[in-house]
Design a protein around this motif. Structure first.
Motif, short mmCIF file in Angstrom:
data_model
loop_
_atom_site.label_atom_id
_atom_site.label_comp_id
_atom_site.label_asym_id
_atom_site.label_seq_id
_atom_site.Cartn_x
_atom_site.Cartn_y
_atom_site.Cartn_z
N SER A 117 -3.86 -6.33 6.85
CA SER A 117 -4.96 -7.03 6.02
C SER A 117 -5.85 -7.99 6.83
O SER A 117 -6.86 -8.34 6.06
CB SER A 117 -4.11 -7.75 4.87
OG SER A 117 -3.40 -6.94 4.22
N HIS A 138 -8.38 -0.61 6.51
CA HIS A 138 -7.55 -1.38 5.72
C HIS A 138 -7.90 -1.04 4.32
O HIS A 138 -9.18 -0.92 4.03
CB HIS A 138 -8.07 -3.03 5.87
CG HIS A 138 -7.71 -3.98 4.81
ND1 HIS A 138 -8.63 -4.52 3.84
CD2 HIS A 138 -6.20 -4.37 4.39
CE1 HIS A 138 -7.83 -5.27 3.13
NE2 HIS A 138 -6.48 -5.12 3.24
N PRO A 139 -6.99 -0.53 3.58
CA PRO A 139 -7.17 0.00 2.09
C PRO A 139 -6.89 -1.09 0.89
O PRO A 139 -6.52 -2.22 1.27
CB PRO A 139 -5.91 1.04 2.03
CG PRO A 139 -4.92 0.33 2.72
CD PRO A 139 -5.61 -0.71 3.82
N TYR A 140 -7.12 -0.85 -0.24
CA TYR A 140 -6.78 -1.72 -1.47
C TYR A 140 -5.48 -0.87 -2.32
O TYR A 140 -5.68 0.36 -2.38
CB TYR A 140 -8.13 -1.74 -2.06
CG TYR A 140 -8.78 -2.92 -1.36
CD1 TYR A 140 -8.84 -4.12 -1.48
CD2 TYR A 140 -9.61 -2.26 0.06
CE1 TYR A 140 -9.67 -5.16 -0.69
CE2 TYR A 140 -10.06 -3.30 0.66
CZ TYR A 140 -10.21 -4.61 0.56
OH TYR A 140 -10.85 -5.61 1.36
N ASN A 141 -4.93 -1.56 -2.78
CA ASN A 141 -3.77 -1.35 -3.42
C ASN A 141 -4.22 -1.10 -5.20
O ASN A 141 -4.93 -2.11 -5.71
CB ASN A 141 -2.76 -2.40 -3.61
CG ASN A 141 -1.45 -2.01 -4.31
OD1 ASN A 141 -1.03 -0.84 -4.40
ND2 ASN A 141 -0.81 -2.84 -5.00
N ASP A 189 -10.79 -9.39 2.44
CA ASP A 189 -9.71 -10.19 2.24
C ASP A 189 -10.29 -11.59 2.49
O ASP A 189 -9.68 -12.42 2.14
CB ASP A 189 -8.52 -9.83 3.01
CG ASP A 189 -7.49 -8.96 2.42
OD1 ASP A 189 -7.68 -8.80 1.30
OD2 ASP A 189 -6.83 -8.39 3.21
N LEU A 192 -11.45 -12.09 -1.08
CA LEU A 192 -9.99 -12.44 -1.99
C LEU A 192 -9.43 -13.82 -1.62
O LEU A 192 -9.05 -14.37 -2.44
CB LEU A 192 -9.24 -11.27 -1.71
CG LEU A 192 -9.55 -9.95 -2.47
CD1 LEU A 192 -8.72 -8.97 -2.35
CD2 LEU A 192 -9.76 -10.17 -3.89
C1 LIG Z 1 -3.08 -9.77 -0.55
N1 LIG Z 1 -3.75 -8.62 0.55
C2 LIG Z 1 -3.98 -9.69 1.60
C3 LIG Z 1 -2.30 -7.77 1.04
C4 LIG Z 1 -4.51 -7.89 -0.34
C5 LIG Z 1 -5.30 -6.80 0.75
O1 LIG Z 1 -5.11 -6.86 1.70
C6 LIG Z 1 -5.99 -5.76 0.14
C7 LIG Z 1 -6.04 -5.89 -1.55
O2 LIG Z 1 -5.47 -4.57 -2.02
O3 LIG Z 1 -6.04 -6.83 -2.41
#
Ligand SMILES: C[N+](C)(C)CC(=O)CC(=O)[O-]
Ligand SMILES: NC(=O)C1=CN([C@@H]2O[C@H](COP(=O)(O)OP(=O)(O)OC[C@H]3O[C@@H](n4cnc5c(N)ncnc54)[C@H](O)[C@@H]3O)[C@@H](O)[C@H]2O)C=CC1
Length: 496
Positions: A117, A138-141, A189, A192
Motif C-alpha cells: 500500500s 497496488h490494487p483496491y479492495n 493512499d 485516503l
Molecule cells: C488501508 N489501505 C492503506 C490498506 C488501503 C489501500 O491500500 C487501498 C484500499 O483498498 O483502500
C-alpha cells in the motif's frame, strides 16, 4: 493485447484472495502459496463472493474459470508463472525476504508485482538478482470488482517491465495507471490517508460519530467521486468560469484552519475503544461477509449505472467495463451448443442485480427485455452471428416482442432463460423465450420475438447465408418436435 497465461499469488488474505478471484474469473490458472492453515477456506469465500458479483455484473460470456492450486512451497507456486503477485503483510523485512525468494525461483521473464500500500519499490527490490522486473501493483479492495491498479517502478525497474505490466491489465478488466515518480503511499493512499487522518481527529474530538462521518461521505461527495473524481468535480463547482474561478474562490480557505492534517492522532486505547464501539453499533449485527455482499451489490449497481453514462457510451469505470465486455463478447462469441439441442436451449444464467429492481421491490420491466434480448443474442452467437459477423455488415434485428409477466424476480435471485425456435426461413427467425427461477425452475416470464436477418449498411432485410441458415434450421428441426409452448401467439388483451 498481451495476456497473462499463468499467475502465482503469494499471500491469499483480503488482497491476495481478491487477486486470485480476479485472475481465475478472467480464465487464468493460479497457483497460491499461503502458510495460513485456513488459507483455502478464506480464499474460497472470496472467490464465492466474486462469482456472485460477476453473475450480477455482466451478461458477457466469461471465459471458463481458471484452475486454482494451493502449493506447499513458494517455489512450487512461482516456478512456471508469468505474473507473480506478492500480497503478504505490510512489513518491509517480510516483503523483501519473500520477493527475494520469488526472484530466485521465478522464470527469468516473469513479472513480479507487489500489492504494497505504500512501501517504495526501490526498497523492495534492494536484494533481488533481477530487480528490473519488480514493480508495485497496488490494487483496491475488492480487487475483483475495483479495476484500478497503481503501477510504480523503483530505481531499478525497467521501462519494458512497466510497459509489459500495463498491457496485461485490460484483458483482466483492470485499469493500470502508471505513477511516474515513486513516493510512499503513491497517489490513492496519500489521498485516503489525508481523509483518514482528518476523520480520526473528528471522532477523537467528539465532533461526530463514525456513522455520521460515513453518512457525510456516502450521501454527498462519495457519490460524486465515483464518477468524476476530485478535479473534474471542482471544475464544475467553479460554475461557468470553471477551475480558475474555483481556485480563486476557495484558494484562500487553504490557509484557514480547516484541517488538522499534519498532526498525528494518538490511537490510544480509549480512542480505539470508542471507534470500535461506534463501528459495532453502525454495523448493527451485520457480519463482515454480509457487509461484503452488500458492498459488492452496491458496487455492481454503480458500475452498471456508469456503463450507461454519457448517453450510453459509458463513463469512467463504466466505460472500462463496457470495453471489457466488448472483448469478452469478441472472444467468447462462439457459444457452446447446450448438451441437449432437442430441448429449449438454456442460454442465459444470471442474477437480479440491484440496478434492475424498481420501486415495487422486484425486477423492473425493461430488464426482462434485457434478459430476453441477451437470450436472443446468445442464440445468434450459437448460429455464428458473433461480433465479427455483425462488424462485417450483417445481423439480425428484433422487429417484434411480446413479453408476459407471470411471476416475480427479486433482488439477487438466480434466474435463467431458455429459447425454443418456433420457425425460421431465409430471413425470419421466430423464437419463444422463457425465464425461470433457477432454484425452483418456476416460470417467471415469457417472450415471443420475431427477428429479421438484415444487411445493416443497406438497412434492409436480406437472406441469411447458408452457414448461418444451416445451423438455425438444424435447431429449428429438433425444436419442431416439441409442443408449441403455452402462450405462443398470444397478444395483449386476448381471451384465454
Ligand atoms: C488501508 N489501505 C492503506 C490498506 C488501503 C489501500 O491500500 C487501498 C484500499 O483498498 O483502500
Ligand atoms: N487490505 C487492504 O485494504 C489493502 C491491502 N493492500 C496490501 O496488500 C498486502 C496484503 O494485505 P492484506 O491482504 O490486507 O493482508 P492479510 O493479512 O489479509 O493477508 C496477508 C496474507 O499473507 C499471508 N502470509 C504471511 N506471510 C506469508 C509468507 N511468508 N508467504 C506467503 N503468505 C504469507 C498470511 O497468511 C495472510 O493470509 C499488504 O501489502 C497491504 O498493504 C493493498 C490494498 C488494499
Amino acid at each position: 493485447m498481451t495476456k497473462i497465461s499463468k499467475a502465482a499469488c503469494i499471500g491469499g488474505g483480503v488482497i491476495g484472495g481478491g487477486w486470485i478471484a480476479r485472475f481465475l474469473l478472467a480464465g487464468i490458472d493460479v497457483d497460491v502459496f499461503d502458510p495460513h492453515p485456513e488459507a483455502s477456506r478464506i480464499v474460497g469465500e472470496v472467490i464465492a463472493n466474486a462469482e456472485k458479483a460477476y453473475a450480477m455484473l455482466t451478461g458477457a460470456p466469461l471465459p471458463p474459470r481458471g484452475r486454482l492450486r494451493f502449493c506447499q512451497t513458494l517455489v512450487e507456486a512461482v516456478t512456471d508463472a508469468d505474473w507473480i503477485q506478492e500480497s503478504v503483510p505490510e512489513r518491509l523485512d517480510l516483503k523483501r525476504g519473500v520477493l527475494t525468494e520469488i526472484d530466485a525461483a521465478a522464470r527469468p521473464d516473469a513479472l513480479i508485482g507487489s500489492s504494497t500500500s505504500g512501501l517504495l519499490p526501490t526498497d523492495l527490490q534492494r536484494d533481488m538478482r533481477h530487480p528490473e522486473r519488480l514493480f508495485v501493483a497496488h490494487p483496491y479492495n475488492p480487487v475483483y470488482l475495483l479495476p484500478l491498479v497503481e503501477i510504480v517502478g523503483g530505481e531499478k525497474t525497467s521501462a519494458a517491465t512497466i510497459r509489459a505490466t500495463m498491457e496485461r491489465l485490460p484483458p483482466i478488466g483492470m485499469k493500470g495507471v502508471h505513477i511516474a515518480k515513486e513516493i510512499e503511499a503513491f497517489v490513492g493512499d496519500r489521498l485516503l490517508e489525508a481523509l483518514w487522518r482528518e476523520a480520526l481527529w473528528l471522532i477523537h474530538d467528539d465532533i461526530c460519530t463514525v456513522e455520521t462521518l460515513d453518512d457525510v461521505i456516502r450521501y454527498s461527495f462519495g457519490l460524486r467521486w465515483a464518477q468524476m473524481g476530485l478535479f473534474q468535480t471542482y471544475r464544475i463547482a467553479g460554475g461557468e468560469a470553471g477551475m480558475r474561478h474555483f481556485l480563486a474562490q476557495f484558494g484562500p480557505c487553504l490557509a484557514w484552519p480547516w484541517t488538522k492534517l499534519t498532526d498525528v492522532v494518538d490511537l490510544d486505547e480509549a480512542l480505539i475503544e470508542k471507534i470500535g464501539r461506534q463501528s459495532d453499533e453502525q454495523a448493527a449485527g451485520l457480519s463482515i461477509r454480509e457487509l461484503e455482499r452488500i458492498r459488492d451489490e452496491n458496487l455492481v449497481g454503480i458500475l452498471q449505472a456508469l456503463k450507461g453514462g454519457d448517453g450510453g457510451k459509458g463513463w469512467g469505470a463504466g466505460k472500462l467495463l463496457k470495453d471489457f465486455e466488448r472483448t469478452l463478447w469478441a472472444e467468447g462469441g462462439g457459444e457452446a451448443m447446450p448438451a441437449d439441442p432437442s430441448r429449449p436451449l438454456r442460454l442465459v444464467e444470471t442474477k437480479v442485480s440491484p440496478a434492475w429492481v424498481d420501486y415495487n421491490g422486484h425486477m423492473t420491466e425493461h430488464r426482462y427485455l434485457q434478459v430476453f434480448g441477451d437470450t436472443s443474442d446468445a442464440l445468434l452467437r450459437l448460429v455464428g452471428v458473433d461480433l465479427a459477423y455483425v462488424e462485417a455488415g450483417h445481423s439480425y434485428y428484433t422487429v417484434e416482442s411480446h413479453i408476459r409477466h407471470l411471476g416475480e424476480a427479486k433482488l439477487g435471485q438466480a434466474i435463467h432463460s431458455a429459447c425454443q425456435i418456433l420457425s425460421a426461413d431465409e430471413k425470419r427467425l421466430h423464437v419463444f423465450h422463457t425465464l425461470h427461477d433457477t432454484a425452483t425452475g418456476e416460470l417467471i416470464a415469457t417472450a415471443e420475438q420475431m427477428l429479421l436477418h438484415v444487411d445493416s449498411k443497406a438497412g434492409k432485410a436480406v437472406a441469411a447465408p447458408a452457414a448461418v441458415l444451416d445451423r438455425v434450421k438444424a435447431i429449428a428441426a429438433s425444436h419442431a418436435e416439441l409442443a408449441l409452448p403455452e402462450g405462443a401467439g398470444r397478444h395483449v388483451g386476448q381471451r384465454r
